[in-house]
Design an enzyme around this catalytic site. Sequence first.
Site, short mmCIF file in Angstrom:
data_model
loop_
_atom_site.label_atom_id
_atom_site.label_comp_id
_atom_site.label_asym_id
_atom_site.label_seq_id
_atom_site.Cartn_x
_atom_site.Cartn_y
_atom_site.Cartn_z
N LYS A 89 -11.15 2.63 -1.49
CA LYS A 89 -11.50 2.65 -2.91
C LYS A 89 -11.00 3.91 -3.64
O LYS A 89 -10.68 3.86 -4.82
CB LYS A 89 -13.03 2.57 -3.08
CG LYS A 89 -13.66 1.29 -2.56
CD LYS A 89 -13.41 0.14 -3.48
CE LYS A 89 -14.17 -1.14 -3.18
NZ LYS A 89 -14.68 -1.38 -1.86
N GLU A 111 -18.94 -0.37 -11.86
CA GLU A 111 -19.89 -1.26 -11.19
C GLU A 111 -19.72 -1.04 -9.69
O GLU A 111 -18.68 -0.58 -9.26
CB GLU A 111 -19.59 -2.73 -11.53
CG GLU A 111 -18.47 -3.38 -10.69
CD GLU A 111 -17.08 -2.79 -10.93
OE1 GLU A 111 -16.83 -2.31 -12.05
OE2 GLU A 111 -16.27 -2.79 -10.00
N SER A 378 -10.21 -1.23 6.16
CA SER A 378 -10.47 -0.78 4.79
C SER A 378 -11.49 0.34 4.68
O SER A 378 -11.45 1.14 3.74
CB SER A 378 -10.90 -1.97 3.92
OG SER A 378 -12.00 -2.63 4.50
#
Length: 390
Positions: A89, A111, A378
């Site tokens: 991210k 969010e 990830s």
Amino acid sequence: MTLPNKTGHFGEFGGRFVPETLIAALDELEKNFKKLKSDKKFKEELHFYLTEYAGRPTNLYFAKRLSRHFKKLKVYLKREDMLHTGAHKINNTVGQILVAKHMGKTRIIAETGAGQHGVATATVAALFGLKCRVYMGTEDIERQALNVYRMKLLGAEVFPVHAGSRTLKDAMNEAIRDWVTNVRDTFYVIGSVAGPHPYPFMVREFQSVIGREARRQILAKEKKLPDYLVACVGGGSNAMGLFHAFFNDKKVKMIGVEAAGLGINTKHHSATLTQGSIGVLHGSKSGLLQDNDGQVEIAHSIAAGLDYPGVGPEHAYYKSIGRAQYVSINDKEALKALRLLSELEGIIPALESSHAISYLEKLARKVKSRSLVIVCLSGRGDKDMAQLKI
Ligand SMILES: *Cc1c(COP(=O)(O)O)cnc(C)c1O
């Protein structure tokens, strides 16, 4: 052909389905991003923060014992779990905060589902001294308590959302509402390749560093391209990040792994592309879990980061042209894979990433000859320990 086209479409998918008040803001964002994207100074700045701060490049690690376990697969892990804040991210939030700074915005909103995007946004907001509010469903606040604590420590306000399923979809509704109201000074950092144009495009550009590195690294290590790319798909940013640089390598097969939750034959899953239909959610046209009246259905996955009834429009496009294949893995299978990777490689993967690891078992049964695979790892699993109850 490079996509999206001028109207932000990938084939029939994508576009901009938003209140009129946001059109000017999206135009402004698109104009600024396109200019900055090829600006030498911006690129240097982005490179600086990705390397010196976030920890790029990430390793492409040959998982020897895991490969031996699956026999017919030679598996490399793209170690996004090694990045600052623990997941891919940060690639995107570093990029977007720099765009926000160049646009002179003073307030950041986001969010979050698993809390990983919230943490990654709160982190860069702290880094640049910007005020930050993160919308989060109360269901997620409960199951990702550690990340809530991290965001608060980083100086962000975590705004609880009680509506709907009290998860990511509802948090995103609230964030969009905030943006409509405060669009002049506020920058909305979206966490995946979803949302109205230019977000799916912009987030893809920031995440595609994953695939560019992986392509270079596998060519250096193996002197050839991989047979398969495997990545989990929530909104689809880590998968698109890995896939995009290989788009023109026609022999490289791409597999996106969605969350089958309690099973695709139940109502409790997040398998948008394998089980859903075409619809509009959060400003773009894509795959969607919806009922016969077009009402958005509640998604479920043990992995909060996959628990989303929509998916990025570029994935819907890849599926429609047959460029990528989409499969699903259920909660139980993901948990099993989490243990497997922990025991065989000493790497505790996030529950999200465990879906991609789990699919290797099915892939190993399917392949005819020994195949070279890159899996996008990830994120790391520390955030999920409380949920495992071990
Ligand atoms: C958020 C998250 C995902 C899912 O998001 P994508 O946009 O589909 O990548 C996957 N893995 C981890 C570790 C995450 O934090």
